[in-house]
Motif scaffolding. Structure first.
Motif, PDB file in Angstrom:
ATOM      1  N   ASP A   1       0.847  -0.945  -0.107  1.00  0.00           N
ATOM      2  CA  ASP A   1      -0.067  -0.068  -0.320  1.00  0.00           C
ATOM      3  C   ASP A   1       1.119   1.074   0.210  1.00  0.00           C
ATOM      4  OD1 ASP A   1      -2.070   2.007   0.741  1.00  0.00           O
ATOM      5  OD2 ASP A   1      -3.293   0.504   1.670  1.00  0.00           O
ATOM      6  N   ILE A   2       1.290   1.410  -1.257  1.00  0.00           N
ATOM      7  CA  ILE A   2       1.784   2.966  -0.640  1.00  0.00           C
ATOM      8  C   ILE A   2       1.663   3.927  -0.243  1.00  0.00           C
ATOM      9  CG2 ILE A   2       1.258   3.747  -3.279  1.00  0.00           C
ATOM     10  CD1 ILE A   2       4.990   3.700  -3.290  1.00  0.00           C
ATOM     11  N   GLY A   3       0.122   4.099  -0.554  1.00  0.00           N
ATOM     12  CA  GLY A   3      -0.178   5.651   0.074  1.00  0.00           C
ATOM     13  C   GLY A   3      -0.201   5.514   1.462  1.00  0.00           C
ATOM     14  N   ALA A   4      -0.264   4.259   2.320  1.00  0.00           N
ATOM     15  CA  ALA A   4       0.103   4.386   3.903  1.00  0.00           C
ATOM     16  C   ALA A   4       1.493   4.185   3.747  1.00  0.00           C
ATOM     17  CB  ALA A   4      -0.733   2.701   3.814  1.00  0.00           C
ATOM     18  N   ALA A   5       2.189   3.383   3.230  1.00  0.00           N
ATOM     19  CA  ALA A   5       3.024   3.369   3.625  1.00  0.00           C
ATOM     20  C   ALA A   5       4.007   5.112   3.545  1.00  0.00           C
ATOM     21  CB  ALA A   5       3.993   2.503   2.304  1.00  0.00           C
ATOM     22  N   SER A   6       3.354   5.752   2.546  1.00  0.00           N
ATOM     23  CA  SER A   6       4.326   7.601   2.212  1.00  0.00           C
ATOM     24  C   SER A   6       3.689   8.148   3.704  1.00  0.00           C
ATOM     25  CB  SER A   6       3.595   7.552   0.994  1.00  0.00           C
ATOM     26  OG  SER A   6       4.183   8.970   1.415  1.00  0.00           O
ATOM     27  N   ALA A   7       2.454   7.313   4.597  1.00  0.00           N
ATOM     28  CA  ALA A   7       1.999   8.801   5.131  1.00  0.00           C
ATOM     29  C   ALA A   7       3.133   8.175   6.281  1.00  0.00           C
ATOM     30  CB  ALA A   7       0.428   8.557   5.504  1.00  0.00           C
ATOM     31  N   ALA A   8       3.176   6.906   6.368  1.00  0.00           N
ATOM     32  CA  ALA A   8       3.583   6.542   7.565  1.00  0.00           C
ATOM     33  C   ALA A   8       5.100   7.017   8.056  1.00  0.00           C
ATOM     34  CB  ALA A   8       3.572   5.029   8.251  1.00  0.00           C
ATOM     35  N   TYR A   9       5.706   7.016   6.729  1.00  0.00           N
ATOM     36  CA  TYR A   9       7.513   7.422   6.571  1.00  0.00           C
ATOM     37  C   TYR A   9       7.527   8.963   6.886  1.00  0.00           C
ATOM     38  CZ  TYR A   9       9.888   2.865   7.011  1.00  0.00           C
ATOM     39  OH  TYR A   9      10.269   2.005   6.953  1.00  0.00           O
ATOM     40  N   GLU A  10       6.488   9.060   6.904  1.00  0.00           N
ATOM     41  CA  GLU A  10       6.249  10.755   6.672  1.00  0.00           C
ATOM     42  C   GLU A  10       6.209  11.769   7.828  1.00  0.00           C
ATOM     43  OE1 GLU A  10       4.651  14.756   5.197  1.00  0.00           O
ATOM     44  OE2 GLU A  10       4.293  13.145   3.574  1.00  0.00           O
ATOM     45  N   THR A  11       5.878  10.324   9.228  1.00  0.00           N
ATOM     46  CA  THR A  11       5.282  10.845  10.163  1.00  0.00           C
ATOM     47  C   THR A  11       6.450  10.043  10.976  1.00  0.00           C
ATOM     48  OG1 THR A  11       2.837  10.144  10.014  1.00  0.00           O
ATOM     49  CG2 THR A  11       4.497   9.656  12.481  1.00  0.00           C
ATOM     50  N   LEU A  12       6.978   9.406  10.301  1.00  0.00           N
ATOM     51  CA  LEU A  12       8.446   8.589  11.196  1.00  0.00           C
ATOM     52  C   LEU A  12       9.114  10.004  10.688  1.00  0.00           C
ATOM     53  CD1 LEU A  12      10.416   6.677  12.092  1.00  0.00           C
ATOM     54  CD2 LEU A  12      10.679   5.582  10.314  1.00  0.00           C
ATOM     55  N   LEU A  13       9.492   9.810   9.549  1.00  0.00           N
ATOM     56  CA  LEU A  13      11.097  11.066   9.741  1.00  0.00           C
ATOM     57  C   LEU A  13      10.844  12.436   9.565  1.00  0.00           C
ATOM     58  CD1 LEU A  13      11.643   9.047   5.665  1.00  0.00           C
ATOM     59  CD2 LEU A  13      13.343   8.532   7.946  1.00  0.00           C
TER      60      LEU A  13
ATOM     61  N   ARG B   1       8.148   0.764  16.883  1.00  0.00           N
ATOM     62  CA  ARG B   1       7.766  -0.578  16.182  1.00  0.00           C
ATOM     63  C   ARG B   1       6.700  -0.236  15.397  1.00  0.00           C
ATOM     64  NH1 ARG B   1       8.591  -2.038  23.325  1.00  0.00           N
ATOM     65  NH2 ARG B   1       7.441  -0.224  22.773  1.00  0.00           N
ATOM     66  N   SER B   2       6.021   0.267  15.398  1.00  0.00           N
ATOM     67  CA  SER B   2       4.849   0.170  14.117  1.00  0.00           C
ATOM     68  C   SER B   2       5.149   1.590  13.369  1.00  0.00           C
ATOM     69  CB  SER B   2       3.559   0.891  15.152  1.00  0.00           C
ATOM     70  OG  SER B   2       3.854   2.362  15.062  1.00  0.00           O
ATOM     71  N   GLY B   3       4.610   1.451  11.984  1.00  0.00           N
ATOM     72  CA  GLY B   3       4.514   2.437  10.788  1.00  0.00           C
ATOM     73  C   GLY B   3       6.362   2.404  10.217  1.00  0.00           C
ATOM     74  N   THR B   4       6.759   1.063  10.338  1.00  0.00           N
ATOM     75  CA  THR B   4       7.645   0.852   9.209  1.00  0.00           C
ATOM     76  C   THR B   4       7.832   0.044   7.802  1.00  0.00           C
ATOM     77  OG1 THR B   4       8.993  -0.726  10.811  1.00  0.00           O
ATOM     78  CG2 THR B   4       8.972   1.867  11.167  1.00  0.00           C
ATOM     79  N   SER B   5       6.417  -0.418   7.821  1.00  0.00           N
ATOM     80  CA  SER B   5       6.395  -1.247   7.111  1.00  0.00           C
ATOM     81  C   SER B   5       7.476  -2.699   7.035  1.00  0.00           C
ATOM     82  CB  SER B   5       6.251  -0.209   5.389  1.00  0.00           C
ATOM     83  OG  SER B   5       6.594   0.398   4.998  1.00  0.00           O
ATOM     84  N   GLY B   6       7.478  -2.942   8.149  1.00  0.00           N
ATOM     85  CA  GLY B   6       7.415  -4.346   8.853  1.00  0.00           C
ATOM     86  C   GLY B   6       9.101  -3.997   8.552  1.00  0.00           C
ATOM     87  N   VAL B   7      10.189  -2.801   8.196  1.00  0.00           N
ATOM     88  CA  VAL B   7      10.963  -2.844   8.281  1.00  0.00           C
ATOM     89  C   VAL B   7      11.721  -2.955   9.894  1.00  0.00           C
ATOM     90  CG1 VAL B   7      13.072  -1.151   7.852  1.00  0.00           C
ATOM     91  CG2 VAL B   7      11.177  -1.991   6.579  1.00  0.00           C
ATOM     92  N   PRO B   8      12.641  -3.718  10.794  1.00  0.00           N
ATOM     93  CA  PRO B   8      13.481  -3.340  12.187  1.00  0.00           C
ATOM     94  C   PRO B   8      14.318  -2.262  12.276  1.00  0.00           C
ATOM     95  CG  PRO B   8      13.630  -5.768  11.659  1.00  0.00           C
ATOM     96  CD  PRO B   8      12.526  -4.695  10.202  1.00  0.00           C
ATOM     97  N   THR B   9      13.280  -1.362  12.910  1.00  0.00           N
ATOM     98  CA  THR B   9      13.509   0.058  13.221  1.00  0.00           C
ATOM     99  C   THR B   9      13.906   1.045  14.275  1.00  0.00           C
ATOM    100  OG1 THR B   9      12.697   0.829  11.326  1.00  0.00           O
ATOM    101  CG2 THR B   9      13.410   2.799  13.008  1.00  0.00           C
ATOM    102  N   LEU B  10      15.350   1.703  14.435  1.00  0.00           N
ATOM    103  CA  LEU B  10      15.998   2.242  15.312  1.00  0.00           C
ATOM    104  C   LEU B  10      16.257   3.178  15.309  1.00  0.00           C
ATOM    105  CD1 LEU B  10      17.736   0.923  18.141  1.00  0.00           C
ATOM    106  CD2 LEU B  10      20.038   0.839  16.999  1.00  0.00           C
ATOM    107  N   LEU B  11      16.414   4.158  15.931  1.00  0.00           N
ATOM    108  CA  LEU B  11      17.003   5.689  16.046  1.00  0.00           C
ATOM    109  C   LEU B  11      17.870   5.303  16.952  1.00  0.00           C
ATOM    110  CD1 LEU B  11      13.480   7.747  16.168  1.00  0.00           C
ATOM    111  CD2 LEU B  11      14.745   6.579  14.073  1.00  0.00           C
ATOM    112  N   VAL B  12      19.306   6.914  16.805  1.00  0.00           N
ATOM    113  CA  VAL B  12      20.235   6.649  17.933  1.00  0.00           C
ATOM    114  C   VAL B  12      20.457   8.579  17.835  1.00  0.00           C
ATOM    115  CG1 VAL B  12      21.811   6.559  15.833  1.00  0.00           C
ATOM    116  CG2 VAL B  12      22.504   5.852  18.358  1.00  0.00           C
ATOM    117  N   GLN B  13      20.986   9.117  18.788  1.00  0.00           N
ATOM    118  CA  GLN B  13      21.293  10.333  18.624  1.00  0.00           C
ATOM    119  C   GLN B  13      22.559  10.212  19.254  1.00  0.00           C
ATOM    120  OE1 GLN B  13      20.019  13.121  21.578  1.00  0.00           O
ATOM    121  NE2 GLN B  13      22.373  13.307  22.171  1.00  0.00           N
TER     122      GLN B  13
END
Length: 288
Positions: A14-26, A269-281
């Protein structure tokens, strides 16, 4: 001859949902949208690389290949694309290294919103020569437009992409000796296995090998394909980013101390289209 990691591809249904999720994440707007060759694509370009979301479009053979990939592996990281400044020279090197590259192709993309075009040259190594990973290489003179920040505490860049392997020696030979990436770290520990860092421009390709439990050691297959395991993104202020994502309803962990001294990390843990995701400072401008 590899100058950096140009982009990674994430498959989604779902390109629309994934795009919206990554716009939120990033906390950044998409920088490029286009359709063609059986797929819809949305690109987010950060300070040091691009994230490309891809979903099948249409009923032709190219679209069916994307659908088949979704059925086989599900949503998530699908491929890496390295950048070079001389695709002809790199292609000859890949041939000498028996990576069986495809012929160099000329590719053009048009942004649906602006009508702007970008062109580049691309080749791909054979997956049976890259331990099962889809690895591309491209050369381009034009830079992609950066994704505009949409709110404070945005993600700035990729810190590292993780590759899981069942055969660390062969993986080390692929990324170090054959692709020519600089090995910055090679460390082993009985609890978490072997960890290798390969510098690639302003980020790291992290190769991990986890030890199998004792009762399963006889089942370990060193010929099992490598897998793209996850992404770690850099942030300037992890507290502000945590607050922003939590307010937006994203499932995030508590902030914790990173493995590298001076770093702080959290898991998304959500909104990454199935990609395990870590954020680091980062500490002193470098990744975990």
């Amino acid at each position: 001859m590899i100058t950096g990691l140009d982009h990674v591809v994430v498959l989604t249904g779902d390109i629309g949902a994934a795009s919206a999720a990554y716009e939120t994440l990033l906390a950044r707007a998409p920088a490029w949208r286009n359709s063609g060759d059986g797929a819809d694509r949305v690109l987010f370009t950060l300070d040091n690389m691009t994230l490309e979301l891809m979903a099948p479009r249409g009923e032709d053979a190219a679209a069916q290949r994307v659908r088949n990939a979704l059925v086989t592996q599900g949503e998530g990281l699908a491929s890496l694309c390295f950048r070079t400044n001389d695709i002809t020279k790199l292609h000859r090197r890949l041939e000498r290294l028996t990576l069986k590259p495809e012929p160099v192709a000329e590719v053009e993309s048009r942004d649906e919103a602006s009508g702007a075009t970008l062109s580049w040259q691309r080749t791909r190594a054979a997956t049976d020569a890259t331990r099962g990973l889809r690895i591309f290489f491209l050369a381009r003179e034009q830079e992609r437009p950066l994704s505009v920040r949409t709110s404070p505490a945005s993600i700035t860049a990729m810190d590292h992409v993780v590759v899981a392997t069942a055969d660390p020696e062969r993986a080390a030979a692929l990324y170090g000796a054959r692709l020519g990436l600089d090995m910055a770290l090679d460390r082993s520990h009985p609890d978490w296995g072997r960890l290798m860092f390969f510098r690639c421009g302003d980020l790291i390709v992290e190769v991990t090998h986890r030890p199998a439990p004792a009762k399963e050691k006889n089942k370990l297959d060193a010929d099992a394909p490598d897998r793209l395991r996850g992404i770690c993104w850099r942030v300037a202020d992890i507290d502000a980013t945590h607050a922003r994502l939590a307010t937006a309803g994203v499932d995030v962990s508590e902030i914790r101390t990173g493995r590298k001294p001076g770093t702080r990390v959290m898991t998304v843990r959500s909104g990454t289209s199935g990609v395990p995701t870590l954020l680091v400072q980062p500490s002193q401008g470098k990744g975990e």
